[in-house]
Design a protein around this motif. Structure first.
Motif, PDB file in Angstrom:
ATOM      1  N   ASP A  18       0.890  -0.802   0.143  1.00  0.00           N
ATOM      2  CA  ASP A  18      -0.003  -0.353   0.258  1.00  0.00           C
ATOM      3  C   ASP A  18       0.818   1.252   0.301  1.00  0.00           C
ATOM      4  O   ASP A  18       1.766   1.571   1.141  1.00  0.00           O
ATOM      5  CB  ASP A  18      -0.879   0.142   1.110  1.00  0.00           C
ATOM      6  CG  ASP A  18      -2.153   1.176   1.779  1.00  0.00           C
ATOM      7  OD1 ASP A  18      -2.338   1.550   0.328  1.00  0.00           O
ATOM      8  OD2 ASP A  18      -1.860   1.487   2.666  1.00  0.00           O
ATOM      9  N   ASP A  23      -7.355   6.065  -1.421  1.00  0.00           N
ATOM     10  CA  ASP A  23      -8.652   5.575  -1.545  1.00  0.00           C
ATOM     11  C   ASP A  23      -9.631   4.806  -0.152  1.00  0.00           C
ATOM     12  O   ASP A  23      -7.873   4.856   0.925  1.00  0.00           O
ATOM     13  CB  ASP A  23      -9.122   5.183  -2.874  1.00  0.00           C
ATOM     14  CG  ASP A  23      -7.619   3.891  -3.541  1.00  0.00           C
ATOM     15  OD1 ASP A  23      -6.978   4.004  -2.603  1.00  0.00           O
ATOM     16  OD2 ASP A  23      -7.436   4.054  -4.494  1.00  0.00           O
ATOM     17  N   ASP A  24      -9.527   3.810  -0.807  1.00  0.00           N
ATOM     18  CA  ASP A  24      -9.989   2.555   0.075  1.00  0.00           C
ATOM     19  C   ASP A  24      -8.756   0.980  -0.068  1.00  0.00           C
ATOM     20  O   ASP A  24      -9.050  -0.299   0.688  1.00  0.00           O
ATOM     21  CB  ASP A  24     -11.552   2.032   0.203  1.00  0.00           C
ATOM     22  CG  ASP A  24     -11.442   1.259   0.999  1.00  0.00           C
ATOM     23  OD1 ASP A  24     -11.402   1.668   2.796  1.00  0.00           O
ATOM     24  OD2 ASP A  24     -12.362   0.237   0.820  1.00  0.00           O
ATOM     25  N   SER A  25      -7.409   1.331  -0.462  1.00  0.00           N
ATOM     26  CA  SER A  25      -7.173   0.643  -1.154  1.00  0.00           C
ATOM     27  C   SER A  25      -6.130  -0.449   0.726  1.00  0.00           C
ATOM     28  O   SER A  25      -5.884  -1.553   0.436  1.00  0.00           O
ATOM     29  CB  SER A  25      -6.050   0.803  -1.944  1.00  0.00           C
ATOM     30  OG  SER A  25      -6.314   1.054  -3.408  1.00  0.00           O
ATOM     31  N   ASN A  26      -5.981   0.191   1.431  1.00  0.00           N
ATOM     32  CA  ASN A  26      -5.343  -0.675   2.450  1.00  0.00           C
ATOM     33  C   ASN A  26      -6.631  -0.959   3.140  1.00  0.00           C
ATOM     34  O   ASN A  26      -6.126  -2.112   3.725  1.00  0.00           O
ATOM     35  CB  ASN A  26      -5.014   1.058   3.346  1.00  0.00           C
ATOM     36  CG  ASN A  26      -6.193   2.046   3.650  1.00  0.00           C
ATOM     37  OD1 ASN A  26      -6.702   2.332   2.685  1.00  0.00           O
ATOM     38  ND2 ASN A  26      -5.955   2.922   4.919  1.00  0.00           N
ATOM     39  N   ASN A  27      -7.632  -0.615   2.671  1.00  0.00           N
ATOM     40  CA  ASN A  27      -8.986  -1.383   4.090  1.00  0.00           C
ATOM     41  C   ASN A  27      -8.907  -3.286   3.292  1.00  0.00           C
ATOM     42  O   ASN A  27      -9.372  -4.169   3.792  1.00  0.00           O
ATOM     43  CB  ASN A  27     -10.001  -0.826   4.100  1.00  0.00           C
ATOM     44  CG  ASN A  27      -9.896   0.176   4.310  1.00  0.00           C
ATOM     45  OD1 ASN A  27      -8.762   0.066   5.537  1.00  0.00           O
ATOM     46  ND2 ASN A  27     -10.076   0.558   4.650  1.00  0.00           N
ATOM     47  N   ILE A  28      -8.734  -3.189   1.215  1.00  0.00           N
ATOM     48  CA  ILE A  28      -9.072  -4.281   1.054  1.00  0.00           C
ATOM     49  C   ILE A  28      -7.852  -4.702   1.712  1.00  0.00           C
ATOM     50  O   ILE A  28      -7.943  -6.210   1.074  1.00  0.00           O
ATOM     51  CB  ILE A  28      -9.038  -3.500  -0.657  1.00  0.00           C
ATOM     52  CG1 ILE A  28     -10.810  -2.504  -1.216  1.00  0.00           C
ATOM     53  CG2 ILE A  28      -9.465  -5.416  -1.685  1.00  0.00           C
ATOM     54  CD1 ILE A  28     -10.626  -2.257  -2.572  1.00  0.00           C
ATOM     55  N   SER A  31      -8.324  -6.247   4.118  1.00  0.00           N
ATOM     56  CA  SER A  31      -9.559  -7.710   4.211  1.00  0.00           C
ATOM     57  C   SER A  31      -8.920  -8.741   4.385  1.00  0.00           C
ATOM     58  O   SER A  31      -9.263 -10.417   4.157  1.00  0.00           O
ATOM     59  CB  SER A  31     -10.215  -7.123   3.746  1.00  0.00           C
ATOM     60  OG  SER A  31     -10.654  -6.558   2.253  1.00  0.00           O
TER      61      SER A  31
END
Length: 286
Positions: A18, A23-28, A31
């Motif tokens: 990361d 954007d939301d890449s870190n959470n993806i 997960s």
């Protein structure tokens, strides 16, 4: 991501970098890590693609290394075939499909009958500069041996053509390469991304492509690959020719063009064919 997780070969580690995403890449990434113990996630300050790849190399523990771009996908047996092909060689290479955003195949690297051949690294280095096998400067269709990589890392000051430079530096440490032209990698062509920048503008980051050329040219000369040296110089001159409208804003471009052109014309190491092409180029330009 899914195409990696679903590989028929299961014994691998997947390192997700990361690189300071907004954007939301870190959470993806996190997960996926919770779902699969083979996944390792590294969150870092944005440093560019070379910095991210170096972070991956610094944290890799496997015997072999492959690089996968975030928008691309793999055939389900990509790793399995590559692992089988890298036995007794220093690097293996596979074919690829170039696809558009709709999944349609734009181009295939298969140039005839499908085949697997072994090449001396010398011949593969020559292929980097003559278009053989549809340009093999890419990282993603190759499997590298981590012990051969050693301390070799990407130049984090170069943003364009950094992959080809890395491949050349790696090949100079190799003896033999395995080439399988069967397409196992699906490369998403994205003209709107960073690599399409020169279609609408230019930047100092794009200028680093010529820093890469400079390093490759010096390496080839130092290692006495004079045929490749001659071709790399000529290619670099032609590459600059497409950026003439930026000469005023980026005077270094014209300096590179003249510098490399003079090297071809006055170097005993460059072929007569390259000299004639260069002379014609400058006469036509006038």
């Amino acid at each position: 991501m899914e195409s990696i997780i679903k590989q028929t070969y299961h014994e691998f580690e997947l390192i997700l970098i990361d690189d300071g995403s907004t954007d939301d890449s870190n959470n993806i990434c996190d997960s996926y890590k919770k779902k699969d113990e083979r996944i390792k996630v590294i969150h870092k300050k944005n440093g560019g693609v070379s910095s991210a790849r170096n972070e991956g190399l610094d944290n890799a523990t496997g015997d072999c290394v492959v690089f996968v771009d975030s928008d691309d996908s793999l055939a389900e047996n990509y790793i399995e075939i590559m692992v089988n092909n890298i036995v007794d060689v220093d690097m293996c290479v596979c074919g690829y499909y170039e696809i558009n955003s709709y999944g349609d195949i734009i181009r295939s690297s298969v140039d005839g009958n499908r085949r697997i051949i072994n090449l001396k690294s010398k011949h593969f280095i020559e292929a980097l500069f003559d278009g053989t096998y549809m340009y093999q400067g890419y990282l993603w269709n190759k499997m590298f041996i981590r012990s051969v990589i050693g301390n070799l890392r990407f130049d984090e000051k170069i943003y364009y053509n950094e992959d080809r430079l890395f491949v050349l530096e790696y090949l100079l440490k190799c003896k033999e390469i395995s080439y399988n032209n069967y397409p196992l990698y699906f490369y998403l062509s994205n003209d709107e991304g960073a690599m399409g920048l020169n279609k609408s503008g230019f930047s100092f980051k794009a200028l680093t492509e010529y820093h890469s050329y400079e390093k490759m040219i010096n390496l080839l000369k130092k290692r006495h690959y004079y045929g490749c040296y001659s071709k790399a110089l000529l290619e670099s001159v032609y590459s600059v020719s497409g950026k003439k409208r930026y000469f005023k804003e980026f005077p270094m471009l014209k300096k590179y063009e003249i510098k490399w052109g003079l090297k071809i014309l006055f170097s005993f190491k460059c072929s007569l064919k390259s000299k004639i092409k260069t002379l014609y180029y400058f006469l036509k330009r006038k």
